[in-house]
Design an enzyme around this catalytic site. Structure first.
Site, PDB file in Angstrom:
ATOM      1  N   LYS A  22       0.839  -1.220   0.000  1.00 15.98           N
ATOM      2  CA  LYS A  22       0.000   0.000   0.000  1.00 15.98           C
ATOM      3  C   LYS A  22       0.866   1.259   0.000  1.00 15.98           C
ATOM      4  CE  LYS A  22      -1.837   1.613   4.050  1.00 15.98           C
ATOM      5  NZ  LYS A  22      -1.510   3.034   4.224  1.00 15.98           N
ATOM      6  N   ASN A  23       1.861   1.288   0.891  1.00 13.97           N
ATOM      7  CA  ASN A  23       2.620   2.526   1.059  1.00 13.97           C
ATOM      8  C   ASN A  23       3.611   2.795  -0.070  1.00 13.97           C
ATOM      9  OD1 ASN A  23       1.188   2.955   3.338  1.00 13.97           O
ATOM     10  ND2 ASN A  23       2.891   2.646   4.783  1.00 13.97           N
ATOM     11  N   CYS A 117      -5.005  12.752  13.192  1.00 15.23           N
ATOM     12  CA  CYS A 117      -5.754  11.501  13.104  1.00 15.23           C
ATOM     13  C   CYS A 117      -5.559  10.767  14.420  1.00 15.23           C
ATOM     14  CB  CYS A 117      -5.315  10.661  11.914  1.00 15.23           C
ATOM     15  SG  CYS A 117      -3.663  10.057  12.058  1.00 15.23           S
ATOM     16  N   ARG A 122       0.273  14.658  13.323  1.00 19.66           N
ATOM     17  CA  ARG A 122       0.783  14.464  11.963  1.00 19.66           C
ATOM     18  C   ARG A 122       0.854  15.732  11.102  1.00 19.66           C
ATOM     19  NH1 ARG A 122      -1.248   8.612   9.882  1.00 19.66           N
ATOM     20  NH2 ARG A 122       0.640   8.777   8.652  1.00 19.66           N
ATOM     21  N   ASP A 307       4.809   0.811  12.124  1.00 18.53           N
ATOM     22  CA  ASP A 307       3.638   0.109  11.597  1.00 18.53           C
ATOM     23  C   ASP A 307       3.566  -1.361  12.042  1.00 18.53           C
ATOM     24  OD1 ASP A 307       2.779   2.392  10.394  1.00 18.53           O
ATOM     25  OD2 ASP A 307       3.240   1.795   8.340  1.00 18.53           O
ATOM     26  N   ARG A 399      -8.658  -0.499   4.973  1.00 18.84           N
ATOM     27  CA  ARG A 399      -7.824   0.523   4.328  1.00 18.84           C
ATOM     28  C   ARG A 399      -6.491  -0.064   3.895  1.00 18.84           C
ATOM     29  NH1 ARG A 399      -6.104   4.752   8.012  1.00 18.84           N
ATOM     30  NH2 ARG A 399      -4.674   4.899   6.261  1.00 18.84           N
TER      31      ARG A 399
HETATM   32  C1  UD1 Z   1       4.193   7.039   6.501  1.00 17.28           C
HETATM   33  C2  UD1 Z   1       3.384   5.783   6.311  1.00 17.28           C
HETATM   34  C3  UD1 Z   1       2.860   5.274   7.647  1.00 17.28           C
HETATM   35  C4  UD1 Z   1       4.022   5.111   8.632  1.00 17.28           C
HETATM   36  C5  UD1 Z   1       4.858   6.382   8.706  1.00 17.28           C
HETATM   37  C6  UD1 Z   1       6.104   6.215   9.553  1.00 17.28           C
HETATM   38  C7  UD1 Z   1       2.456   6.019   4.098  1.00 17.28           C
HETATM   39  C8  UD1 Z   1       1.253   6.271   3.259  1.00 17.28           C
HETATM   40  N1  UD1 Z   1       2.280   6.081   5.419  1.00 17.28           N
HETATM   41  O1  UD1 Z   1       3.338   8.041   7.033  1.00 17.28           O
HETATM   42  O2  UD1 Z   1       2.210   4.032   7.432  1.00 17.28           O
HETATM   43  O3  UD1 Z   1       3.503   4.831   9.911  1.00 17.28           O
HETATM   44  O4  UD1 Z   1       5.276   6.770   7.392  1.00 17.28           O
HETATM   45  O5  UD1 Z   1       6.871   5.151   9.102  1.00 17.28           O
HETATM   46  O6  UD1 Z   1       3.513   5.735   3.602  1.00 17.28           O
HETATM   47  N2  UD1 Z   1       6.271  14.909  10.696  1.00 17.28           N
HETATM   48  C9  UD1 Z   1       6.422  16.250  10.969  1.00 17.28           C
HETATM   49  N3  UD1 Z   1       6.318  17.139   9.934  1.00 17.28           N
HETATM   50  C10 UD1 Z   1       6.073  16.738   8.648  1.00 17.28           C
HETATM   51  C11 UD1 Z   1       5.927  15.361   8.372  1.00 17.28           C
HETATM   52  C12 UD1 Z   1       6.029  14.468   9.427  1.00 17.28           C
HETATM   53  O7  UD1 Z   1       6.643  16.639  12.111  1.00 17.28           O
HETATM   54  O8  UD1 Z   1       5.985  17.598   7.756  1.00 17.28           O
HETATM   55  C13 UD1 Z   1       6.373  13.920  11.799  1.00 17.28           C
HETATM   56  C14 UD1 Z   1       5.096  13.094  12.009  1.00 17.28           C
HETATM   57  O9  UD1 Z   1       4.169  13.771  12.841  1.00 17.28           O
HETATM   58  C15 UD1 Z   1       5.641  11.838  12.652  1.00 17.28           C
HETATM   59  C16 UD1 Z   1       6.994  11.664  11.967  1.00 17.28           C
HETATM   60  O10 UD1 Z   1       7.343  12.949  11.439  1.00 17.28           O
HETATM   61  O11 UD1 Z   1       5.850  12.034  14.019  1.00 17.28           O
HETATM   62  C17 UD1 Z   1       7.012  10.651  10.844  1.00 17.28           C
HETATM   63  O12 UD1 Z   1       5.961  10.932   9.929  1.00 17.28           O
HETATM   64  P1  UD1 Z   1       6.055  10.538   8.395  1.00 17.28           P
HETATM   65  O13 UD1 Z   1       7.264   9.695   8.185  1.00 17.28           O
HETATM   66  O14 UD1 Z   1       5.914  11.756   7.582  1.00 17.28           O
HETATM   67  O15 UD1 Z   1       4.754   9.637   8.225  1.00 17.28           O
HETATM   68  P2  UD1 Z   1       3.784   9.573   6.979  1.00 17.28           P
HETATM   69  O16 UD1 Z   1       4.516   9.827   5.722  1.00 17.28           O
HETATM   70  O17 UD1 Z   1       2.571  10.387   7.284  1.00 17.28           O
END
Ligand code: UD1
Length: 420
Positions: A22-23, A117, A122, A307, A399
């Site tokens: 999925k990711n 969420c 996030r 995850d 999902r």
């Molecule tokens: C992706 C995965 C999700 C997984 C996560 C961490 C997908 C669709 N989803 O989510 O399944 O759990 O990686 O491995 O691939 N953060 C910030 N600022 C930002 C972006 C992120 O502070 O602009 C923080 C987030 O709040 C979190 C951390 O960074 O604490 C990691 O988030 P991120 O790696 O971005 O997760 P996703 O890409 O949303």
């Protein structure tokens, strides 16, 4: 709303095929916006999040055809709408992945700001700062991100404050059509990013360093179409391995890759399971033994994935001994613990740490799923519990897991979907 009814106590035993990731499929689908040519994507899992991404791209004018063999043909030759509406973004945060490609190819994007969420706030500040460094003007208005750039985005040197998977993907895609060289430092190294990079390279992008923490992209004026198969889902793989270990069973998973799961396999070996793997399969055999508890700490790849945290917590709840589970990525990702305690688990939470005392067994109970991976952990708890467990709100699990109940039934589990 559909529910699962599970009668626990059966050792999982058998062989199943793992679906596409999925990711990886989500950013690859978003990447089809980068070219007017058709892109053929194989091994796309049939999941609710994928349907949401397809709906979103279709609403922009991308022509999409999905067949029953998991192949999606996408053609973004006539994109007419540059917006990602709240109705879709609120159901799937990964919708934000269209921002980078749209801005890079069309110079504008109007994307709903994703809210928080269940697992945490996030933010997307790192995505936005990166795009601004590449020359984008960004305004937040009425819950939407209005992004524009005059001419092309320009290459930039971006150092992420924090490792972000989605942020790395968004900027990687944007950089492919930017003017000049972009360097992304402290980039995420997840295998899904490598998969996206390989797909972008097949589209003609010039990227080096995929899989390391520094990505270098030399932007091109345009990209072309390609055919690309999505990698196997490492989290689905890990979930079935843990389910087999927790039920003291045996499972052979086909069409998967052990090289993307090293941290998880090391921890599973610590439980006492026998693990073997080949180039495209993994087998785990618990030989009827109770798993030994293992302590884990989540961190960005290649460390232990957030995850997989909830599933290991469920296994630890019935393992021999005590363990600590430390969640360092998301602030609220131990939510499933309270539902598990209703099934007789003994798990205490202090801040970001769960202290799990392994119990000889759990008792079935009605429980509620709250997010995707938390739901998977409740399924595992249900599989080991005595009696019936009914899990509400399983739309969360739909999902991200393709046909989970059929796959578990194939392994001998007593699980039924109760349709609303
Ligand atoms: C992706 C995965 C999700 C997984 C996560 C961490 C997908 C669709 N989803 O989510 O399944 O759990 O990686 O491995 O691939 N953060 C910030 N600022 C930002 C972006 C992120 O502070 O602009 C923080 C987030 O709040 C979190 C951390 O960074 O604490 C990691 O988030 P991120 O790696 O971005 O997760 P996703 O890409 O949303």
């Amino acid at each position: 709303m559909d529910r699962f009814s599970i009668r626990g106590g059966t050792r999982l035993d058998g062989e199943i095929r793992i679906s596409g990731a999925k990711n990886a499929a989500l950013p690859i689908l978003a990447a089809t916006l980068l070219t007017p040519d058709p892109v053929r994507i194989g091994n796309v899992p049939r999941l609710r999040d994928i349907t949401t991404m397809i709906k979103l791209l279709s609403s922009m004018g991308v022509e999409l055809r999905a067949d029953e063999h998991g192949e999606v043909l996408a053609c973004a030759a006539r994109v007419t709408d540059f917006s990602a509406p709240y109705e879709l973004v609120k159901t799937m945060r990964a919708s934000i992945l269209v921002l980078g490609p749209m801005l890079a190819r069309f110079g504008r994007a109007h994307v709903s700001f994703p809210g928080g969420c269940a697992i945490g706030s996030r933010p997307i500040d790192l995505h936005l700062h990166g795009l601004q460094a590449m020359g984008a003007q960004i305004e937040i208005d009425g819950g939407y991100i209005n992004a524009r750039v005059t001419g092309r985005l320009r290459g930039a040197h971006i150092l992420f404050d924090k490792v972000t998977v989605g942020g790395t993907e968004n900027l990687l895609m944007a950089a492919c059509l930017a003017d000049g060289r972009t360097v992304l430092e402290n980039a995420a190294r997840e295998p899904e990013i490598v998969d996206l990079a390989h797909c972008l390279q097949a589209m003609g992008a010039c990227i080096s360093g995929a899989g390391s923490d520094t990505l270098v992209v030399d932007g091109a004026e345009q990209l072309k179409g390609c055919a690309y198969p999505v990698m196997p889902d490492r989290i689905e793989t890990g979930t079935f391995l843990v389910a087999a270990a927790a039920t003291r069973g045996r499972v052979r998973l086909l069409g998967t890759r052990s090289d993307t799961l090293e941290a998880v396999l090391v921890k599973l070996a610590e439980t006492g399971a026998r693990i073997e793997h080949g180039p495209d399969w993994i087998e785990l055999d618990m030989a009827g033994k109770r798993p030994r508890a293992v302590s884990i700490r989540t961190a960005p790849y290649p460390a232990f994935p957030t995850d997989m945290q909830a599933q290991f917590t469920a296994m630890n709840a019935v393992a021999e001994g005590s363990s600590t589970v430390i969640e360092t990525i998301f602030e609220n990702r131990l939510i499933q613990v309270h539902e598990m305690n209703r099934m007789g688990a003994r798990i205490g939470v202090e801040g970001h740490t769960a202290i799990v005392e392994g119990m000889p067994s759990l008792k079935g109970a009605p429980v509620m799923a709250s997010d995707l991976r938390a739901s998977a952990s409740l399924v595992i708890a249900g599989l080991v519990a005595e009696g019936e467990t009914v899990i509400e709100r399983i739309y969360h699990i739909d999902r991200g897991y393709e046909c989970i109940e059929q796959k578990l039934q194939q392994l001998g589990a007593d699980i039924r979907r109760l349709c609303a």
